[in-house]
Design a protein around this motif. Structure first.
Motif: not given
Length: 395
Positions: A212-213, A218-219, A248-252, A276-281
């Motif tokens: 989150r931080a 978001t992302g 607003s973060i979702k695991v997709t 391309t919408d994935v901003k975090g792993l």
């Protein structure tokens, strides 16, 4: 980050990780293990109580850069076990530590196990460490069969497949062996009563707070993990998602890399190319952090894709230091090995019920988890954490 001074193996410090002795009931006071208690009771002067301050701080939801790992309580437990073992014959204790894969993460566990055996007073020939080279169930089962033939009295295990382990553990317990779950709990088995390891849902929660931080709330996020059934994996993912709730973060995307670093890297590269919408792993297993760092670096997305990982493989810490990995949630497998040796020795010498009476005061509210505490290392905390590893002899 404040680092507390580690007690040496020579001081016989039984540090940690919540144990599942094949013995204790969920409340921590009984035992399903059929092995006979050798001593029956523990001298009253050996019983210890948890530190109120340490208890109050365990399981908190705030992201903290601490690596004290519940030391106050663990020191007290260590003293209680050492007191109870004093004067007993340990010559018939023959134990093993069996983990789920040969990874850098477990090198510290091996070092801790060997140090714990030495501190307890066991010969190296009566202490076996095994890590399956390829992380396969066949390798793990084969080694357990070999160990039984060598007359082991008990073993700690990070089970590759908890469901498959159920009947094996039941047979071992019925034959008088003591089984201690480490790294991942073993619910539904004869080793479910105590768990020596990280409170995994809390660890996942800390990873979620870090994400989150890192993403400013978001992302989209992808999760990569070595198993979709192991309790440590499912609990960490659940905690991770819990921490993301309200943002607003979702695991997709969730991918199972089946304990393979190369698969994890390949999966991450595919995700980055196609989502391309994935901003975090989020990498759940120890080798996932380095694999995800390689994938993000190859894709040229170190600035735009944030990584949160678990554990402290050397490559993970290097990526934290460079900033490629935003944060890694840490445990101490050294302590799993060290205290695991103490617990298995106590179960053989004192019996499961007597050992449970020593551990019970230090359990979490679930009645089965002895928390090691949870650390979170960021770029700012890197130097202090490395100093702690060197102090333990595992850096």
């Amino acid at each position: 980050m404040r680092i507390k001074r580690h007690r040496t193996a020579a001081a016989a410090t039984a540090l940690i990780f919540a144990l599942t002795a094949a013995g204790c009931s969920k409340s921590g006071g009984g035992t399903s293990n059929t092995a006979t208690d050798a001593a029956g009771t523990v001298p009253a002067n050996c019983l210890a109580s948890p530190s109120a301050a340490a208890t109050a701080s365990s399981g908190g939801n705030a992201l903290q850069g601490s690596v004290s790992f519940n030391n106050a309580n663990l020191t007290a437990l260590d003293g209680a076990i050492a007191c109870a073992l004093k004067g007993h014959d340990l010559s018939k204790v023959n134990i093993a530590m069996v983990v789920n894969v040969a990874a850098d993460y477990w090198n510290a566990g091996k070092t801790g196990f060997q140090a714990g055996c030495s501190a307890v007073g066991l010969s190296s020939s009566n202490c076996t460490f095994f890590a399956p080279p390829d992380g396969t169930l066949t390798e793990q089962d084969s080694e357990l069969e070999t160990l039984r033939g060598k007359g082991i009295t008990g073993y700690s295990i990070s089970a590759i497949d908890p469901a498959s382990a159920k009947s094996t553990i039941a047979t071992d317990v019925s034959n008088g062996l003591f089984v201690l779950a480490i790294d991942s709990p073993l619910p539904g088995t004869e080793a479910q009563g105590l768990y020596l390891g990280t409170p995994n849902q809390q660890a996942g929660y800390q990873a979620g707070l870090a994400m989150r931080a890192a993403l400013n709330g978001t992302g989209d996020v992808a999760v990569l993990v070595g198993s979709l059934t192991a309790a440590n994996a499912t609990q960490r993912i659940a905690g991770f998602k819990q921490a993301l709730a309200g943002s607003s973060i979702k695991v997709t995307v969730t991918e199972n890399d089946n304990l393979s670093a190369s698969t994890a890297q390949s999966d991450a590269e595919t995700i980055l190319a196609n989502h391309t919408d994935v901003k975090g792993l989020y990498g759940v297993y120890s080798y996932d952090g380095p694999a995800l760092a390689k994938a993000v670096t190859t894709a040229g997305k170190t600035a735009s894709v944030k990584i949160v990982s678990d554990d402290t493989d050397p490559a993970t810490l290097s990526a934290v230091r460079s900033g490629t990995i935003s944060a890694t949630v840490v445990q101490m497998p050294y302590y799993q090995g060290f205290t695991g040796a103490y617990i298995l020795a106590a179960e053989k010498v004192l019996g499961a019920s007597a050992t449970a009476s020593l551990v019970k005061p230090f359990l979490e509210s679930d009645g089965s988890t002895l928390s090691s505490g949870i650390g979170v290392v960021t770029q700012a905390d890197y130097a202090q954490y490395v100093a702690l590893e060197k102090q333990l002899g595992i850096g």
